[in-house]
Design an enzyme around this catalytic site. Structure first.
Site, PDB file in Angstrom:
ATOM      1  N   GLU A  25      -8.433  25.450   3.668  1.00 57.33           N
ATOM      2  CA  GLU A  25      -7.417  24.581   3.066  1.00 57.33           C
ATOM      3  C   GLU A  25      -8.002  23.628   2.036  1.00 57.33           C
ATOM      4  O   GLU A  25      -7.302  23.172   1.123  1.00 57.33           O
ATOM      5  CB  GLU A  25      -6.684  23.790   4.162  1.00 57.33           C
ATOM      6  CG  GLU A  25      -7.478  22.684   4.835  1.00 57.33           C
ATOM      7  CD  GLU A  25      -8.337  23.128   6.000  1.00 57.33           C
ATOM      8  OE1 GLU A  25      -8.769  22.280   6.793  1.00 57.33           O
ATOM      9  OE2 GLU A  25      -8.588  24.353   6.122  1.00 57.33           O
TER      10      GLU A  25
ATOM     11  N   SER B 215       0.848  -1.194   0.000  1.00 58.30           N
ATOM     12  CA  SER B 215       0.000   0.000   0.000  1.00 58.30           C
ATOM     13  C   SER B 215       0.884   1.245   0.000  1.00 58.30           C
ATOM     14  O   SER B 215       2.108   1.170   0.071  1.00 58.30           O
ATOM     15  CB  SER B 215      -0.906  -0.003   1.231  1.00 58.30           C
ATOM     16  OG  SER B 215      -0.136  -0.043   2.418  1.00 58.30           O
TER      17      SER B 215
ATOM     18  N   THR C  87      12.221  -7.589  -9.941  1.00 56.38           N
ATOM     19  CA  THR C  87      10.922  -7.553 -10.627  1.00 56.38           C
ATOM     20  C   THR C  87       9.952  -8.615 -10.123  1.00 56.38           C
ATOM     21  O   THR C  87       8.772  -8.575 -10.462  1.00 56.38           O
ATOM     22  CB  THR C  87      11.100  -7.755 -12.141  1.00 56.38           C
ATOM     23  OG1 THR C  87      11.622  -9.073 -12.385  1.00 56.38           O
ATOM     24  CG2 THR C  87      12.050  -6.722 -12.721  1.00 56.38           C
TER      25      THR C  87
ATOM     26  N   HIS D  67     -13.150  25.642   6.537  1.00 57.00           N
ATOM     27  CA  HIS D  67     -11.873  24.988   6.214  1.00 57.00           C
ATOM     28  C   HIS D  67     -11.355  25.499   4.868  1.00 57.00           C
ATOM     29  O   HIS D  67     -11.568  24.863   3.828  1.00 57.00           O
ATOM     30  CB  HIS D  67     -12.059  23.473   6.164  1.00 57.00           C
ATOM     31  CG  HIS D  67     -12.274  22.837   7.487  1.00 57.00           C
ATOM     32  ND1 HIS D  67     -11.262  22.248   8.212  1.00 57.00           N
ATOM     33  CD2 HIS D  67     -13.393  22.722   8.246  1.00 57.00           C
ATOM     34  CE1 HIS D  67     -11.745  21.787   9.347  1.00 57.00           C
ATOM     35  NE2 HIS D  67     -13.035  22.061   9.403  1.00 57.00           N
TER      36      HIS D  67
ATOM     37  N   LEU E 255       1.682   3.371  -2.315  1.00 57.68           N
ATOM     38  CA  LEU E 255       2.577   3.600  -3.455  1.00 57.68           C
ATOM     39  C   LEU E 255       2.266   4.905  -4.181  1.00 57.68           C
ATOM     40  O   LEU E 255       3.081   5.380  -4.966  1.00 57.68           O
ATOM     41  CB  LEU E 255       2.479   2.429  -4.445  1.00 57.68           C
ATOM     42  CG  LEU E 255       3.102   1.106  -4.004  1.00 57.68           C
ATOM     43  CD1 LEU E 255       2.940   0.058  -5.110  1.00 57.68           C
ATOM     44  CD2 LEU E 255       4.570   1.272  -3.650  1.00 57.68           C
TER      45      LEU E 255
ATOM     46  N   CYS F  96     -11.360  26.515  12.248  1.00 58.47           N
ATOM     47  CA  CYS F  96     -12.408  25.739  12.907  1.00 58.47           C
ATOM     48  C   CYS F  96     -12.178  25.738  14.426  1.00 58.47           C
ATOM     49  O   CYS F  96     -12.433  26.745  15.088  1.00 58.47           O
ATOM     50  CB  CYS F  96     -12.474  24.334  12.322  1.00 58.47           C
ATOM     51  SG  CYS F  96     -14.024  23.465  12.706  1.00 58.47           S
TER      52      CYS F  96
END
Length: 537
Positions: free
Chosen positions: A511, A13, A189, A509, A15, A383
């Site tokens: 952002e 995971s 590989t 928010h 990646l 917030c």
């Protein structure tokens, strides 16, 4: 006719499927195509809204009030196009829809099964964004890793779609890892071969391999992967580690990923990629002429993804100002345990109090706010950051020593921050906050108006507690002004301290709406204020 690109991940995971999806989408968009990206997450939660940030990073909120995976933030930051509820689907939502239909009798007494009922619902959701015909290409990222049990229904749904749609209407990209063994000094590989083998057991043959790697992949490795994974040699793409996620679109352009995808979908490019604005952003990002230190005071600082959109908003705002923004994560609990806060804060050029929930670390936030207020350091509260500034001001300026938020102290006699009326009867946690985009009317004699250059804005929200308007006259009489108000509910949206060079708190928010092409104006202004403060020092 809408075309579909599916992206799966293998070996491990984290990646960067979301970054690859966003980068490919950006390249296709730059060639004139209308593109959207959607994320299908295999977990059972209906949405990430009830997940602890330590579990899954920040919860990203869309304009229509969907609580979604943080990858949707990458999609918006790269494409500069808003996402919606339809762009993020979880297994929990899939099963919830099917079970609700079963309870309503929609299946006419049939036995409800994973195949066809769950897979049919997944396919319906995959095609949902295509119904209005507004997109040429839809990219679907499948969360998790090939081989996970919970991903199997999604892979089966993709297999069926590839069978049902025309031959050149779908392709699948498989993102995998090419590990480097330092002892042997070579790339391996075999993990990728096994990952593709695992994928093929579901009946799916990948069309393109995107290989995450620390070292460049040579011609021999590409040929080996093509041979044993049964893909074209030109369809083995190198995704080498980058200094910045914003480098990835140009790295994928160099690898011709967009051309390969268009070729396999039988689409002709409308024009050459127009990435001038992107390249200009990268130039400013990599060649700053100034530098500032910003303290990010929060309670989830152990995991940077908990504040992902804030970090990225600083990247965007820094580039605009041609300034390197060094974000120093400071755990609010650590400030509670020390008396000498000035020593901890004196090297900072600005202080941001991050959003969050609960009482843990709250006293440390009050200490940081008091220091910023009394030392004229640029301050920005988001917030809970605004709410904390309100409590600090009430206690230390207005003399209301027991002032508090009812979230922290439900029995306080001076609830300067209180639960919104419509929230007081709610008992169910998921999806019940004040969510999504709301209007904010800005007063013209304010810093906020100068920042936005507008008197009506729309910003995204995710909260239950709000400034208690019973105290508004007292606050304003002492210089802490409400410069932004929701015109319908009269809820306070923005507050600013008139006697301070830059002391602004917002209930929303900002952002979440900052993108590469449109950095958020408050972040831009905050970084600029930090630069000016540093010059004076």
């Amino acid at each position: 006719m809408t075309k579909y690109v599916f992206i799966t991940g293998g070996v491990t995971s984290s990646l960067g499927k979301g970054i690859i999806a966003a980068s490919l989408a950006k390249l296709l968009q730059s060639r004139g195509f209308k593109v959207t990206i959607q994320k299908f997450d295999p977990y059972i939660n209906v949405d990430p809204g009830t997940l602890n940030p330590y579990e899954h990073g920040e919860c990203y909120v869309t304009n229509d009030g969907a609580e979604t995976d943080l990858d949707l933030g990458h999609y918006e930051r790269f494409l500069n196009v808003p996402t919606t509820q339809a762009n993020n689907v979880t297994t929990g939502r899939i099963y919830q829809s099917v079970i609700e239909r079963e309870r309503a009798g929609d299946f006419l007494g049939k036995t409800v099964q994973v195949i066809p009922h769950i897979t049919d619902e997944i396919k319906r959701r995959i095609k949902l964004n295509a119904e209005k015909g507004q997109y040429d290409i839809i990219i679907t990222e499948i969360g998790g890793t090939v081989g996970d049990i919970e991903s199997l229904p999604y892979l089966e749904a993709i297999r069926q779609l590839k069978h049902e749609l025309n031959e050149h209407d779908t392709i699948l990209l498989h993102l995998t890892l090419i590990p480097y063994l330092s002892a042997a000094k070579e790339l391996k590989t075999k993990p990728t071969q096994h990952s593709v083998k695992e994928l093929m057991t579901t009946g799916i043959q990948p069309d393109v391999l995107v290989c995450r790697t620390e070292h460049h992949i040579n011609k021999e490795i590409r040929q080996k992967l093509a041979l044993f994974c049964n893909v074209d040699k030109n369809s083995v793409i190198e995704a080498i580690d980058a200094d910045s996620i914003y480098d990835v679109p140009l790295l994928m352009l160099k690898e011709s990923l967009d051309k390969i995808v268009l070729n396999k979908l039988h689409l002709k490019s409308k024009h050459e990629p127009d990435l001038d604005a992107w390249k200009n952003f990268l130039t400013k990002l990599k060649h700053p002429i100034r530098e500032v230190n910003i303290g990010l005071i929060g309670k989830y600082n152990e995991l940077q993804d908990a504040y992902k959109s804030i970090y990225e908003a600083f990247v965007h705002a820094g580039a605009v100002n041609e300034c390197k923004v060094n974000v120093e994560a400071i755990h609010s609990e650590s400030l509670e345990a020390i008396d000498n806060v000035p020593n901890r804060m004196q090297r900072l050029d600005g202080i941001l109090i991050a959003p969050g929930f609960g009482e843990r670390g709250i006293e440390g936030k009050y200490k940081a706010i008091e220091y910023a207020r009394t030392h004229n350091i640029p301050f920005f509260g988001i917030c809970l950051g605004l709410q904390s500034a309100v409590v600090e001001f009430a206690r230390n300026v207005l003399g209301i020593k027991d002032a508090a938020s009812t979230e922290v102290n439900p029995k306080t006699k001076n609830p300067v921050i209180d639960l919104m009326n419509e929230q007081k009867t709610i008992t169910v946690k998921g999806g019940t906050m004040r969510l999504g985009s709301f209007e904010c009317k800005i007063k013209k004699d304010s810093k906020a108006y100068k920042i936005y250059n507008a008197d009506l804005i729309h910003e995204r929200h995710r909260h239950r507690w709000e400034f208690n308007n019973k105290y508004l006259d007292l606050f304003e009489a002492n210089g802490f002004k409400a410069s932004g108000i929701n015109p319908g509910s009269k809820l306070v949206e923005i507050m600013e301290l008139k006697t301070h060079p830059f002391f602004i708190g917002v209930q929303f928010h900002p952002e979440l709406q900052s993108t590469v092409e449109n950095p958020h104006p408050i972040f831009v202004a905050f970084v600029k204020a930090a630069m000016e403060y540093r010059l004076k020092q």
